[in-house]
Motif scaffolding. Structure first.
Motif, PDB file in Angstrom:
ATOM      1  N   LEU A 133      35.482  43.007  50.028  1.00  0.00           N
ATOM      2  CA  LEU A 133      35.531  41.554  50.209  1.00  0.00           C
ATOM      3  C   LEU A 133      35.520  40.894  48.834  1.00  0.00           C
ATOM      4  O   LEU A 133      34.578  41.090  48.054  1.00  0.00           O
ATOM      5  CB  LEU A 133      34.310  41.101  51.028  1.00  0.00           C
ATOM      6  N   GLY A 134      36.569  40.138  48.527  1.00  0.00           N
ATOM      7  CA  GLY A 134      36.603  39.424  47.249  1.00  0.00           C
ATOM      8  C   GLY A 134      35.543  38.329  47.232  1.00  0.00           C
ATOM      9  O   GLY A 134      35.179  37.802  48.292  1.00  0.00           O
ATOM     10  N   PRO A 135      35.057  37.967  46.054  1.00  0.00           N
ATOM     11  CA  PRO A 135      34.004  36.939  45.968  1.00  0.00           C
ATOM     12  C   PRO A 135      34.447  35.584  46.525  1.00  0.00           C
ATOM     13  O   PRO A 135      33.606  34.771  46.898  1.00  0.00           O
ATOM     14  CB  PRO A 135      33.724  36.819  44.467  1.00  0.00           C
ATOM     15  N   ASN A 136      35.765  35.353  46.624  1.00  0.00           N
ATOM     16  CA  ASN A 136      36.244  34.100  47.226  1.00  0.00           C
ATOM     17  C   ASN A 136      36.773  34.333  48.644  1.00  0.00           C
ATOM     18  O   ASN A 136      37.481  33.495  49.197  1.00  0.00           O
ATOM     19  CB  ASN A 136      37.336  33.464  46.349  1.00  0.00           C
ATOM     20  N   GLY A 137      36.453  35.486  49.219  1.00  0.00           N
ATOM     21  CA  GLY A 137      36.858  35.778  50.599  1.00  0.00           C
ATOM     22  C   GLY A 137      38.207  36.465  50.696  1.00  0.00           C
ATOM     23  O   GLY A 137      38.749  36.628  51.783  1.00  0.00           O
ATOM     24  N   HIS A 138      38.767  36.904  49.542  1.00  0.00           N
ATOM     25  CA  HIS A 138      40.083  37.553  49.636  1.00  0.00           C
ATOM     26  C   HIS A 138      39.962  38.986  50.160  1.00  0.00           C
ATOM     27  O   HIS A 138      38.920  39.623  50.045  1.00  0.00           O
ATOM     28  CB  HIS A 138      40.870  37.460  48.323  1.00  0.00           C
ATOM     29  N   ILE A 139      41.055  39.435  50.784  1.00  0.00           N
ATOM     30  CA  ILE A 139      41.162  40.844  51.192  1.00  0.00           C
ATOM     31  C   ILE A 139      42.467  41.371  50.607  1.00  0.00           C
ATOM     32  O   ILE A 139      43.477  40.690  50.649  1.00  0.00           O
ATOM     33  CB  ILE A 139      41.082  41.049  52.730  1.00  0.00           C
ATOM     34  N   GLY A 140      42.416  42.602  50.056  1.00  0.00           N
ATOM     35  CA  GLY A 140      43.518  43.033  49.196  1.00  0.00           C
ATOM     36  C   GLY A 140      43.543  42.004  48.077  1.00  0.00           C
ATOM     37  O   GLY A 140      42.528  41.718  47.450  1.00  0.00           O
ATOM     38  N   ARG A 154      54.071  38.874  46.580  1.00  0.00           N
ATOM     39  CA  ARG A 154      53.548  38.708  45.228  1.00  0.00           C
ATOM     40  C   ARG A 154      52.616  37.503  45.243  1.00  0.00           C
ATOM     41  O   ARG A 154      52.942  36.473  45.829  1.00  0.00           O
ATOM     42  CB  ARG A 154      54.741  38.464  44.300  1.00  0.00           C
ATOM     43  N   VAL A 155      51.459  37.612  44.611  1.00  0.00           N
ATOM     44  CA  VAL A 155      50.506  36.487  44.574  1.00  0.00           C
ATOM     45  C   VAL A 155      50.181  36.117  43.137  1.00  0.00           C
ATOM     46  O   VAL A 155      50.150  36.976  42.253  1.00  0.00           O
ATOM     47  CB  VAL A 155      49.150  36.816  45.242  1.00  0.00           C
ATOM     48  N   SER A 156      49.884  34.840  42.936  1.00  0.00           N
ATOM     49  CA  SER A 156      49.277  34.389  41.684  1.00  0.00           C
ATOM     50  C   SER A 156      47.781  34.529  41.886  1.00  0.00           C
ATOM     51  O   SER A 156      47.239  33.973  42.855  1.00  0.00           O
ATOM     52  CB  SER A 156      49.521  32.903  41.460  1.00  0.00           C
ATOM     53  N   LEU A 157      47.124  35.242  41.020  1.00  0.00           N
ATOM     54  CA  LEU A 157      45.676  35.404  41.180  1.00  0.00           C
ATOM     55  C   LEU A 157      44.978  34.081  40.863  1.00  0.00           C
ATOM     56  O   LEU A 157      45.373  33.367  39.928  1.00  0.00           O
ATOM     57  CB  LEU A 157      45.173  36.523  40.272  1.00  0.00           C
ATOM     58  N   THR A 158      43.957  33.777  41.638  1.00  0.00           N
ATOM     59  CA  THR A 158      43.217  32.528  41.397  1.00  0.00           C
ATOM     60  C   THR A 158      42.319  32.714  40.176  1.00  0.00           C
ATOM     61  O   THR A 158      41.974  33.850  39.791  1.00  0.00           O
ATOM     62  CB  THR A 158      42.327  32.156  42.588  1.00  0.00           C
ATOM     63  N   GLN A 159      41.901  31.596  39.613  1.00  0.00           N
ATOM     64  CA  GLN A 159      41.015  31.634  38.461  1.00  0.00           C
ATOM     65  C   GLN A 159      39.729  32.398  38.821  1.00  0.00           C
ATOM     66  O   GLN A 159      39.214  33.169  38.013  1.00  0.00           O
ATOM     67  CB  GLN A 159      40.715  30.195  38.012  1.00  0.00           C
ATOM     68  N   ALA A 160      39.249  32.217  40.055  1.00  0.00           N
ATOM     69  CA  ALA A 160      38.006  32.892  40.485  1.00  0.00           C
ATOM     70  C   ALA A 160      38.184  34.414  40.436  1.00  0.00           C
ATOM     71  O   ALA A 160      37.292  35.145  39.987  1.00  0.00           O
ATOM     72  CB  ALA A 160      37.632  32.455  41.899  1.00  0.00           C
ATOM     73  N   GLU A 172      39.564  38.067  29.017  1.00  0.00           N
ATOM     74  CA  GLU A 172      40.174  37.370  30.149  1.00  0.00           C
ATOM     75  C   GLU A 172      41.700  37.321  30.045  1.00  0.00           C
ATOM     76  O   GLU A 172      42.400  37.445  31.049  1.00  0.00           O
ATOM     77  CB  GLU A 172      39.592  35.953  30.214  1.00  0.00           C
ATOM     78  N   ALA A 173      42.196  37.163  28.803  1.00  0.00           N
ATOM     79  CA  ALA A 173      43.650  37.051  28.613  1.00  0.00           C
ATOM     80  C   ALA A 173      44.378  38.328  29.034  1.00  0.00           C
ATOM     81  O   ALA A 173      45.560  38.293  29.381  1.00  0.00           O
ATOM     82  CB  ALA A 173      43.945  36.737  27.148  1.00  0.00           C
ATOM     83  N   ALA A 174      43.654  39.457  29.022  1.00  0.00           N
ATOM     84  CA  ALA A 174      44.292  40.735  29.361  1.00  0.00           C
ATOM     85  C   ALA A 174      44.398  40.956  30.878  1.00  0.00           C
ATOM     86  O   ALA A 174      45.052  41.899  31.327  1.00  0.00           O
ATOM     87  CB  ALA A 174      43.510  41.875  28.717  1.00  0.00           C
ATOM     88  N   VAL A 175      43.748  40.105  31.664  1.00  0.00           N
ATOM     89  CA  VAL A 175      43.801  40.290  33.126  1.00  0.00           C
ATOM     90  C   VAL A 175      45.177  39.833  33.618  1.00  0.00           C
ATOM     91  O   VAL A 175      45.592  38.712  33.317  1.00  0.00           O
ATOM     92  CB  VAL A 175      42.709  39.448  33.844  1.00  0.00           C
ATOM     93  N   PRO A 176      45.892  40.695  34.363  1.00  0.00           N
ATOM     94  CA  PRO A 176      47.194  40.266  34.877  1.00  0.00           C
ATOM     95  C   PRO A 176      47.057  38.998  35.728  1.00  0.00           C
ATOM     96  O   PRO A 176      46.020  38.774  36.359  1.00  0.00           O
ATOM     97  CB  PRO A 176      47.644  41.448  35.733  1.00  0.00           C
ATOM     98  N   ARG A 177      48.078  38.178  35.711  1.00  0.00           N
ATOM     99  CA  ARG A 177      48.054  36.901  36.461  1.00  0.00           C
ATOM    100  C   ARG A 177      48.640  37.052  37.862  1.00  0.00           C
ATOM    101  O   ARG A 177      48.491  36.167  38.694  1.00  0.00           O
ATOM    102  CB  ARG A 177      48.816  35.834  35.700  1.00  0.00           C
ATOM    103  N   TYR A 178      49.362  38.145  38.084  1.00  0.00           N
ATOM    104  CA  TYR A 178      50.029  38.338  39.381  1.00  0.00           C
ATOM    105  C   TYR A 178      49.705  39.723  39.949  1.00  0.00           C
ATOM    106  O   TYR A 178      49.363  40.641  39.206  1.00  0.00           O
ATOM    107  CB  TYR A 178      51.550  38.231  39.229  1.00  0.00           C
TER     108      TYR A 178
END
Ligand code: GLP
Length: 241
Positions: A133-140, A154-160, A172-178
């Motif tokens: 369970l993602g901290p913002n309620g996401h799955i996968g 394809r998703v844009s990852l949220t800031q959370a 943080e900059a190294a975390v993929p955005r998608y």
């Protein structure tokens, strides 16, 4: 929804692994949907032990993973492909040819998503899907949205999510955005779904997801409608109930 309440992470992991092992023993050709993150690591450790002791074999199992970061190749330290090898595949008797993960390096993402959905169908669907369970309620990587996305996309990852996952990267900059992720339809069509949730940090979102309204702003809440959904959670994660 079935709730298995456990004392702590170790018991949660053992109980979830028990459900997966039972699935594989009953149907040795099972298709398992697998997840990454810290929550399922202990579950995988139990499965590795039971495979070594000869209690369960993955020789005829096929797997499909939920998601992958866009732009990380399979050898990247933080790719989900690498995670699965390090935490499970390299230690059990599965045929690597039977393991599947979306290709984060695919140049045509729409085609890759269509290929992945077709692959799941060609395997006859998923027998048991494991989720965190993602901290913002996401799955996968199905992030909070206005609608439930159906197929692999394809998703844009949220800031959370970027914040939550930056602990695994240099900064943080190294975390993929998608990312590419199975959709809600893919997950809901799994014949059984097992979710592992541990720790006080997940307590509030767990309550919202499973004891609040079903809404795409909390993607996991859709699991309330799944006919065979088991939530395996420890006391800390259940403390808001
Ligand atoms: C990532 C994964 C999810 C996972 C979530 C929670 O974003 N895409 O599949 O459930 O993290 O991770 P953790 O179990 O480390 O809290």
């Amino acid at each position: 929804m079935r709730l298995i309440r456990t004392k702590d992470y170790d018991e949660m992991s053992r109980r979830a692994a028990g459900l997966i092992a039972a699935q594989v023993i009953m149907k040795p050709t099972s298709v398992l949907g697998l997840a990454t993150g810290s929550s399922p690591v202990g579950t995988y450790q139990n499965l590795i032990e039971w495979c070594h002791s000869g209690d369960v074999s993955f020789r005829n199992v096929k797997t499909v993973n939920l998601d992958e970061y866009v732009g990380l190749d399979a050898e990247h330290e933080q790719s989900y492909a690498k995670f699965m090898h390090v935490n499970l595949f390299d230690h059990i008797d599965i045929d690597p040819a039977n393991t599947n993960i979306p290709d984060g390096m695919a140049s045509q993402t729409e085609e890759e998503c269509a290929r992945y959905d077709a692959l799941i169908q060609s395997l006859g669907g998923i027998d048991l899907q494991l989720l965190g369970l993602g901290p913002n309620g996401h799955i996968g990587f199905n992030e909070p949205e206005e609608i439930f996305e159906k197929g692999t996309h394809r998703v844009s990852l949220t800031q959370a999510t970027i914040q939550a996952n930056k602990r695994f990267f240099e900064n943080e900059a190294a975390v993929p955005r998608y990312a590419l992720t199975m959709g809600i339809r893919d997950i809901m069509q799994a014949r059984r779904v097992v979710m592992v949730v541990s720790g006080a940090g997940k307590a509030e979102i767990l309550k919202q997801a499973f004891f609040g309204p079903v809404t795409p702003s909390v993607p996991a809440s859709i699991l309330q409608f799944h006919p065979d959904f088991t939530l395996v959670a420890d006391e800390e994660a259940l403390k808001c109930l």
